[in-house]
Motif scaffolding. Structure first.
Motif, mmCIF file in Angstrom:
data_model
loop_
_atom_site.group_PDB
_atom_site.id
_atom_site.type_symbol
_atom_site.label_atom_id
_atom_site.label_comp_id
_atom_site.label_asym_id
_atom_site.label_seq_id
_atom_site.Cartn_x
_atom_site.Cartn_y
_atom_site.Cartn_z
ATOM 1 N N ASP A 119 12.946 6.836 -6.376
ATOM 2 C CA ASP A 119 11.816 7.673 -5.951
ATOM 3 C C ASP A 119 10.937 6.919 -4.959
ATOM 4 N N ILE A 120 10.665 5.657 -5.267
ATOM 5 C CA ILE A 120 9.796 4.851 -4.405
ATOM 6 C C ILE A 120 10.462 4.618 -3.053
ATOM 7 N N ARG A 121 11.763 4.338 -3.065
ATOM 8 C CA ARG A 121 12.495 4.131 -1.816
ATOM 9 C C ARG A 121 12.446 5.387 -0.951
ATOM 10 N N GLU A 122 12.618 6.546 -1.588
ATOM 11 C CA GLU A 122 12.587 7.809 -0.845
ATOM 12 C C GLU A 122 11.201 8.091 -0.279
ATOM 13 N N SER A 162 0.831 -1.210 0.000
ATOM 14 C CA SER A 162 0.000 0.000 0.000
ATOM 15 C C SER A 162 0.859 1.252 0.000
ATOM 16 N N SER A 163 1.951 1.203 0.762
ATOM 17 C CA SER A 163 2.860 2.344 0.834
ATOM 18 C C SER A 163 3.483 2.634 -0.529
ATOM 19 N N ILE A 164 3.829 1.584 -1.258
ATOM 20 C CA ILE A 164 4.411 1.759 -2.592
ATOM 21 C C ILE A 164 3.383 2.351 -3.546
ATOM 22 N N LEU A 165 2.169 1.808 -3.550
ATOM 23 C CA LEU A 165 1.135 2.303 -4.461
ATOM 24 C C LEU A 165 0.742 3.742 -4.121
ATOM 25 N N ASP A 166 0.747 4.081 -2.831
ATOM 26 C CA ASP A 166 0.396 5.444 -2.410
ATOM 27 C C ASP A 166 1.453 6.466 -2.828
ATOM 28 N N ALA A 167 2.635 5.991 -3.161
ATOM 29 C CA ALA A 167 3.700 6.914 -3.566
ATOM 30 C C ALA A 167 3.408 7.554 -4.921
ATOM 31 N N PHE A 168 2.563 6.890 -5.723
ATOM 32 C CA PHE A 168 2.211 7.425 -7.039
ATOM 33 C C PHE A 168 1.051 8.406 -6.914
ATOM 34 N N SER A 169 1.061 9.425 -7.750
ATOM 35 C CA SER A 169 -0.020 10.415 -7.747
ATOM 36 C C SER A 169 -0.188 10.955 -9.159
ATOM 37 N N LEU A 170 -1.242 11.746 -9.353
ATOM 38 C CA LEU A 170 -1.458 12.334 -10.676
ATOM 39 C C LEU A 170 -0.345 13.308 -11.038
ATOM 40 N N SER A 171 0.230 13.946 -10.024
ATOM 41 C CA SER A 171 1.329 14.870 -10.297
ATOM 42 C C SER A 171 2.657 14.131 -10.466
ATOM 43 N N ARG A 172 2.750 12.900 -9.946
ATOM 44 C CA ARG A 172 3.959 12.077 -10.106
ATOM 45 C C ARG A 172 3.545 10.653 -10.497
ATOM 46 N N PRO A 173 3.075 10.475 -11.736
ATOM 47 C CA PRO A 173 2.564 9.172 -12.160
ATOM 48 C C PRO A 173 3.642 8.146 -12.466
ATOM 49 N N MET A 209 11.556 2.545 2.790
ATOM 50 C CA MET A 209 11.907 1.130 2.905
ATOM 51 C C MET A 209 13.290 0.864 2.311
ATOM 52 N N PRO A 210 13.956 -0.196 2.752
ATOM 53 C CA PRO A 210 15.279 -0.540 2.212
ATOM 54 C C PRO A 210 15.203 -0.828 0.711
ATOM 55 N N ASN A 211 16.314 -0.606 0.028
ATOM 56 C CA ASN A 211 16.364 -0.805 -1.420
ATOM 57 C C ASN A 211 16.005 -2.233 -1.807
ATOM 58 N N SER A 212 16.501 -3.202 -1.046
ATOM 59 C CA SER A 212 16.233 -4.613 -1.376
ATOM 60 C C SER A 212 14.744 -4.931 -1.269
#
Length: 263
Positions: free
Chosen positions: A39-42, A22-33, A46-49
């Motif tokens: 970007d997702i890690r930031e 959910s956290s990964i999917l919430d990272a996307f937005s209409l302004s940052r599709p 969450m750790p890169n792995s």
């Protein structure tokens, strides 16, 4: 470890994974599709792995689509989302977000649509303050005065042309009555993505509005926060631009919409 303990641990691990997804999917937005792994890690912390493993799995299942070295929400998600709003009126879908914004700001929130040369209130979540601006469902208001009208004109050139063909009535000392001034204000609104007005339609009243779009990037209506200037001076309105825009974007996403210029 007992079977009960093992089952509880398994359920806990499943919920943890779902929270990360959910956290990964919430990272996307209409302004940052479109986002890279970095970007997702930031955005998630969450750790890169972990990000790499989950993103790979999400892509293989259609939750995400790969776009060269970046990712976007998968088209399969649109198929799953369709039944969520099928049979529901757009305003029913938007109503919870309208109430949430009211609770965040404490002021009345409304949704306006254009009707002929007017704007009409089609949804409202009223403030709980005793002192409030008079507003009700179905109320007709002029398009040339107030932040909602400014937004409705900014993304509808034909409507703007029609409004400018008639004299602009003076309602208060702050009402724009010059065609040139209204055109300039509407251009600023379109450039900024929102409008703030003070005392244009009613002395001692403030409002700020932002657009909501449909799947064809067409304007659905204007989301508005309004209240007495005593509680909503300009600096307060400016501080509420962020939650206003976030809610307008959320509403656009809820109805499967997109902003003009987005593919």
């Amino acid at each position: 470890m007992s079977a009960t303990d093992s089952s509880a641990k398994s359920n806990s691990n499943t919920l943890l994974v779902l929270a990360k997804i959910s956290s990964i999917l919430d990272a996307f937005s209409l302004s940052r599709p479109v986002l890279t792994l970095s970007d997702i890690r930031e955005a998630t912390g969450m750790p890169n792995s972990t990000v790499q493993r989950l993103v790979t799995n999400l892509t293989s299942q259609g939750f995400l689509d790969r776009e060269e070295d970046a990712y976007r929400i998968g088209m399969r998600m649109a198929f799953w989302a369709a039944p969520a709003t099928r049979g529901m009126e757009v305003l029913d879908v938007l109503s919870p977000a309208l109430k949430a914004l009211r609770d965040t700001t404490g002021e009345t929130t409304c949704f306006f649509k254009a009707e002929q040369h007017y704007r009409v209130c089609v949804a409202i979540a009223e403030t709980r303050h005793a002192l409030r601006r008079e507003m009700h469902l179905g109320k007709l208001l002029p398009l040339h005065a107030g932040s909602a009208g400014r937004v409705l004109l900014a993304w509808d050139e034909d409507l703007m042309d029609a409004v400018l063909r008639d004299p602009l009535e003076s309602i208060t000392e702050s009402t724009i009555t010059s065609s040139e001034d209204l055109e300039a204000a509407v251009k600023t609104t379109r450039r900024n993505g929102f409008a703030i007005t003070v005392g244009e339609r009613e002395d001692g009243a403030s409002g700020l509005s932002a657009p909501v779009f449909d799947s064809a990037a067409g304007l659905v209506g204007a989301l508005t926060i309004s209240g007495p200037t005593l509680r909503m001076p300009l600096e307060t309105c400016e501080a509420w631009v962020e939650p206003l825009l976030a809610t307008a974007e959320h509403m656009t996403r809820l109805i499967g919409g997109r902003f003009p210029g987005e593919v």
